[in-house]
Scaffold this active site. Structure first.
Site, mmCIF file in Angstrom:
data_model
loop_
_atom_site.group_PDB
_atom_site.id
_atom_site.type_symbol
_atom_site.label_atom_id
_atom_site.label_comp_id
_atom_site.label_asym_id
_atom_site.label_seq_id
_atom_site.Cartn_x
_atom_site.Cartn_y
_atom_site.Cartn_z
ATOM 1 N N ARG A 119 70.047 57.203 48.333
ATOM 2 C CA ARG A 119 70.379 55.751 47.865
ATOM 3 C C ARG A 119 71.541 55.935 47.127
ATOM 4 O O ARG A 119 71.672 54.765 46.951
ATOM 5 C CB ARG A 119 69.012 56.375 46.656
ATOM 6 C CG ARG A 119 68.369 54.584 46.812
ATOM 7 C CD ARG A 119 67.732 54.724 46.645
ATOM 8 N NE ARG A 119 66.997 55.436 44.672
ATOM 9 C CZ ARG A 119 65.982 55.997 44.092
ATOM 10 N NH1 ARG A 119 65.639 56.469 44.602
ATOM 11 N NH2 ARG A 119 66.541 56.956 42.913
ATOM 12 N N LYS A 161 74.786 38.584 58.429
ATOM 13 C CA LYS A 161 74.969 37.190 59.007
ATOM 14 C C LYS A 161 76.847 38.366 60.606
ATOM 15 O O LYS A 161 76.614 39.093 61.230
ATOM 16 C CB LYS A 161 76.041 36.154 58.367
ATOM 17 C CG LYS A 161 74.614 35.632 57.687
ATOM 18 C CD LYS A 161 73.176 35.430 58.076
ATOM 19 C CE LYS A 161 72.608 35.663 57.491
ATOM 20 N NZ LYS A 161 70.689 35.790 57.919
ATOM 21 N N TYR A 197 70.435 29.134 49.111
ATOM 22 C CA TYR A 197 70.117 29.859 50.171
ATOM 23 C C TYR A 197 68.495 29.703 49.614
ATOM 24 O O TYR A 197 68.545 30.033 48.363
ATOM 25 C CB TYR A 197 70.094 30.428 50.909
ATOM 26 C CG TYR A 197 69.305 31.725 51.930
ATOM 27 C CD1 TYR A 197 69.055 31.624 52.311
ATOM 28 C CD2 TYR A 197 69.252 32.975 51.005
ATOM 29 C CE1 TYR A 197 68.442 31.864 53.373
ATOM 30 C CE2 TYR A 197 68.571 33.718 51.275
ATOM 31 C CZ TYR A 197 68.177 33.248 52.772
ATOM 32 O OH TYR A 197 67.379 34.522 53.919
ATOM 33 N N ASP A 211 77.789 33.102 46.308
ATOM 34 C CA ASP A 211 77.508 33.195 47.540
ATOM 35 C C ASP A 211 78.351 33.218 48.960
ATOM 36 O O ASP A 211 78.578 32.137 49.496
ATOM 37 C CB ASP A 211 76.049 33.098 48.177
ATOM 38 C CG ASP A 211 75.799 33.690 49.399
ATOM 39 O OD1 ASP A 211 76.394 33.461 50.649
ATOM 40 O OD2 ASP A 211 74.128 33.323 49.554
HETATM 41 C C1 LIG Z 1 73.892 31.881 53.033
HETATM 42 C C2 LIG Z 1 72.984 33.270 52.812
HETATM 43 N N1 LIG Z 1 73.021 33.641 52.315
HETATM 44 C C3 LIG Z 1 71.983 34.519 51.838
HETATM 45 C C4 LIG Z 1 71.282 35.575 53.066
HETATM 46 C C5 LIG Z 1 70.667 36.234 52.868
HETATM 47 O O1 LIG Z 1 70.258 37.584 53.161
HETATM 48 P P1 LIG Z 1 69.106 38.126 54.871
HETATM 49 O O2 LIG Z 1 69.073 37.385 55.468
HETATM 50 O O3 LIG Z 1 70.753 39.836 54.772
HETATM 51 O O4 LIG Z 1 68.596 38.670 53.340
HETATM 52 C C6 LIG Z 1 71.298 34.398 53.926
HETATM 53 C C7 LIG Z 1 70.293 34.564 55.000
HETATM 54 O O5 LIG Z 1 70.541 34.068 56.387
HETATM 55 C C8 LIG Z 1 72.093 33.023 54.512
HETATM 56 O O6 LIG Z 1 71.860 32.053 54.772
#
Ligand SMILES: Cc1ncc(COP(=O)(O)O)c(C=O)c1O
Length: 392
Positions: free
Chosen positions: A57, A207, A110, A182
């Site tokens: 882990r 993504k 998000y 982010d």
């Molecule tokens: C801008 C953004 N940050 C974080 C995430 C979260 O990523 P995950 O789906 O891998 O948890 C997303 C998911 O759509 C996103 O659009």
């Protein structure tokens, strides 16, 4: 590879064929138990669990290779991987907050980031305040002596507001707050967070890094060791490690990130131009378009744009919207983006915001331009508008 360009780093970072029988890609270690040959070795590993291989882990050569690649791309000190993008956000927020702190979060983050702040941080005694993503240096008025984190996402989810990251970061420094960003939309190719004052850069590697819609993965890159240590400790406490095959897919995705991003960028701009000419479309929310309100900031700070943007169409009854989106041939409807395939998603930003108001009366549609030929995508959208108009 100190002076290597990003394209070259993408190809070479995190792998060492010479140490691996000449094999091009690093091995994928499937691991839980790690054995120690002696009591001395066991105790030495116990004394410093943050480094090296201690237990599955806590990291393996597979996760270290992915983290090393991303840290090199971002220009950060070191990275920590997690099981998803949201796990990366939750881990980073937790690493820098405690009861009694005040945290500032952009109103355009998000959705699940907002939910984590409201439903986990607040019950644990953290005061969370959402702020206008376009606030810029005005954030100084919201900062307090106990503001521990300023959380940014630029462009913002769904509506793509570009934040004045350097101005916000400079103000945040005055109270010693840690600036988290982010950076998923831009990828390390189009926005260099550490050049703009960010302390900790977060990616949903799910993504564009993975790039094929087939794995969940997150990564947190820190500007220096002082920031990395609490992040690594928080990740270890949460235990949100990714599986080795997903880490491998993340690393494989990185090798082609640059060529894919060029195509996503080009196709999205072609689609955005075509959509801007449609009578059904009232606004195109794409930061690289000169008519977008945050375009000047995007031009100043970013070196490119990705495949994700939104449009606003005239208000339409639900049945007409359904007629438009139900029979799409190439665009899929689903909650992700960054893969090779095109997506279209009806969204409702007005229902999410709390610090600002989304007043546009029209339906917001988020699009992801995949790697299909843009002519085919335009034909799919043209047919969708035809169905919409027939249903009105
Ligand atoms: C801008 C953004 N940050 C974080 C995430 C979260 O990523 P995950 O789906 O891998 O948890 C997303 C998911 O759509 C996103 O659009």
């Amino acid at each position: 590879m100190k002076n290597a360009t990003t394209d070259t780093l993408l190809v070479h970072a995190g792998r060492s064929p010479r140490d691996n029988h000449g094999i091009v890609n690093p091995p994928v270690y499937h691991c839980s138990t790690v054995l120690f040959p002696t009591l001395d070795a066991l105790e030495a590993s116990d004394r410093n669990q943050l480094e090296g291989v201690h237990y599955g882990r806590m990291g393996t050569p597979t996760s270290f290779a992915f983290e090393e690649s991303v840290a090199a791309l971002e220009g950060g000190w070191r990275a920590v991987h997690t099981a998803s993008g949201l796990a990366a956000i939750a881990t980073a927020l937790s690493a820098f907050t405690k009861a009694g702190d005040h945290v500032l979060v952009s109103d355009s983050v998000y959705g699940p980031t907002r939910r984590f702040a409201r439903e986990t941080l607040i019950p644990y005694g953290v005061e969370v305040e959402f702020f206008d993503p376009c606030i810029g240096a005005g954030i100084a008025a919201l900062l307090r002596p106990n503001t521990s984190v300023v959380f940014l996402e630029s462009p913002g989810s769904l509506t793509f507001e570009i934040q004045d990251v350097p101005a916000i970061a400079e103000a945040a420094k005055s109270v010693g707050a840690t600036v988290l960003l982010d950076n998923t939309w831009a990828t390390p190719l189009f926005f260099r967070p550490f050049d703009h004052g960010v302390d900790v850069s977060i990616h949903a590697a799910t993504k564009y890094m993975v790039g094929h819609a087939d794995a969940m993965l997150g990564v947190i890159t820190c500007r220096d060791e002082e920031l990395w240590t609490p992040v690594k400790k928080a990740a270890t406490r949460f235990g949100t490690c990714a599986g080795p095959d997903d880490l491998f897919l993340g690393m494989r995705g990185l090798r082609t990130l640059s060529v894919r991003m060029r195509q996503h960028q080009e196709s999205a701009l072609i689609l955005a131009d075509w959509l801007a000419s449609r009578p059904e479309v009232t606004r195109v929310l794409h930061p690289a378009r000169p008519d977008f309100p945050g375009h000047a900031l995007w031009k100043r700070d970013f070196t490119g744009s990705s495949g994700l943007f939104s449009i606003v169409i005239n208000p339409v009854p639900r049945a007409a919207l359904a007629a438009m989106v139900d029979d799409l041939e190439l665009f899929g409807m689903g909650y992700s983006w960054g893969g090779f395939e095109s997506l279209l998603l009806p969204t409702r930003p007005a229902a999410i915001r709390t610090a600002t108001r989304w007043t546009d009366p029209g339906q917001v549609l988020r699009l992801h331009a995949g790697l299909e030929h843009p002519d085919d995508l335009i034909r799919d959208l043209d047919n969708a508008f035809r169905r919409l108009n027939a249903a009105l």
